[in-house]
Design an enzyme around this catalytic site. Structure first.
Site, PDB file in Angstrom:
ATOM      1  N   CYS A 138       0.869  -1.183   0.000  1.00  0.00           N
ATOM      2  CA  CYS A 138       0.000   0.000   0.000  1.00  0.00           C
ATOM      3  C   CYS A 138       0.901   1.228   0.000  1.00  0.00           C
ATOM      4  CB  CYS A 138      -0.894  -0.016   1.238  1.00  0.00           C
ATOM      5  SG  CYS A 138      -1.656   1.575   1.623  1.00  0.00           S
ATOM      6  N   GLU A 152      -3.826   7.496   9.595  1.00  0.00           N
ATOM      7  CA  GLU A 152      -3.777   8.510   8.547  1.00  0.00           C
ATOM      8  C   GLU A 152      -2.311   8.918   8.347  1.00  0.00           C
ATOM      9  OE1 GLU A 152      -6.045   9.563   6.419  1.00  0.00           O
ATOM     10  OE2 GLU A 152      -7.537   8.266   7.350  1.00  0.00           O
TER      11      GLU A 152
END
Length: 209
Positions: A20, A72
């Site tokens: 990712c 985040e």
């Protein structure tokens, strides 16, 4: 000793996806700053119990240390930059920091979002996103010629966010050399560094095979 299956919360732990760009970016930040940490690759379908207990939505990447639980990528990166200021990821002056954040915002909104669509499994979205990402990057090629790093003489947060995107482009049908010498030269120069190579999972390393 922590209970079986639990990690010591006194050590910095990064819960990371194996492939990712967001998780990859935080691994790059940790490597750049030379921060010791435990790296845990997570299968989102079978997350570790301590991650699931702390973040029921199983957000990746997630950083844990003592009573700190952050997710985040930009929040994690800026927390690490403020706590461990060397080397800095953003300039020290307010205007420079604001401009750096705007640059990262553009990377996320224009390039990372398009990459997500290409890799998301929807063929129709991927078909539209691939030429859009190719064109917007190609139009930005002169920006890669302005410094040793992206828009800067020093490596920073924009590079940490951008390099994981560029690494994945050839596997997505966008050869780097098609984007211009500035982008290709920037990417190949930094991909070859020991620092970047240390941030790759085995799955990500296989993308270049």
């Amino acid at each position: 000793m922590p209970p079986p299956g639990q990690r010591s919360r006194s050590a910095m732990t990064l819960f990371s996806h194996v492939d990712c760009p967001r998780s990859h970016a935080i691994r790059f930040v940790l490597a750049l700053k030379g921060l010791p940490h435990e790296l845990v690759y997570v299968d989102p379908a079978d997350p570790p119990s301590d991650l699931r207990a702390a973040v029921p939505t199983v957000e990746l990447p997630t950083l844990m240390e003592r009573d700190v639980v952050l997710y985040e990528p930009r929040i994690i990166a800026e927390y690490l930059d403020e706590r461990f200021p060397h080397p800095p990821l953003l300039p020290s002056d307010p205007l420079g920091r604001a401009r750096g954040r705007l640059l990262v915002h553009r990377i996320e909104q224009e390039w990372l979002s398009a990459l997500d669509q290409i890799r998301g499994g929807d063929a129709e979205l991927a078909l539209a996103a691939r030429p859009r990402l190719h064109d917007t990057l190609g139009e930005s090629e002169p920006m890669f010629r302005t410094g040793k790093y992206f828009m800067s003489p020093d490596i920073g947060l924009a590079d940490c966010m951008l390099l994981p995107i560029l690494w994945r482009l050839p596997a997505c049908g966008i050869p780097l050399h098609d984007l211009g010498a500035g982008i290709d030269g920037y990417a190949q120069r930094l991909f070859g560094t020991p620092l970047f190579q240390r941030t790759l999972s085995d799955v990500e390393r296989a993308l270049a095979a």
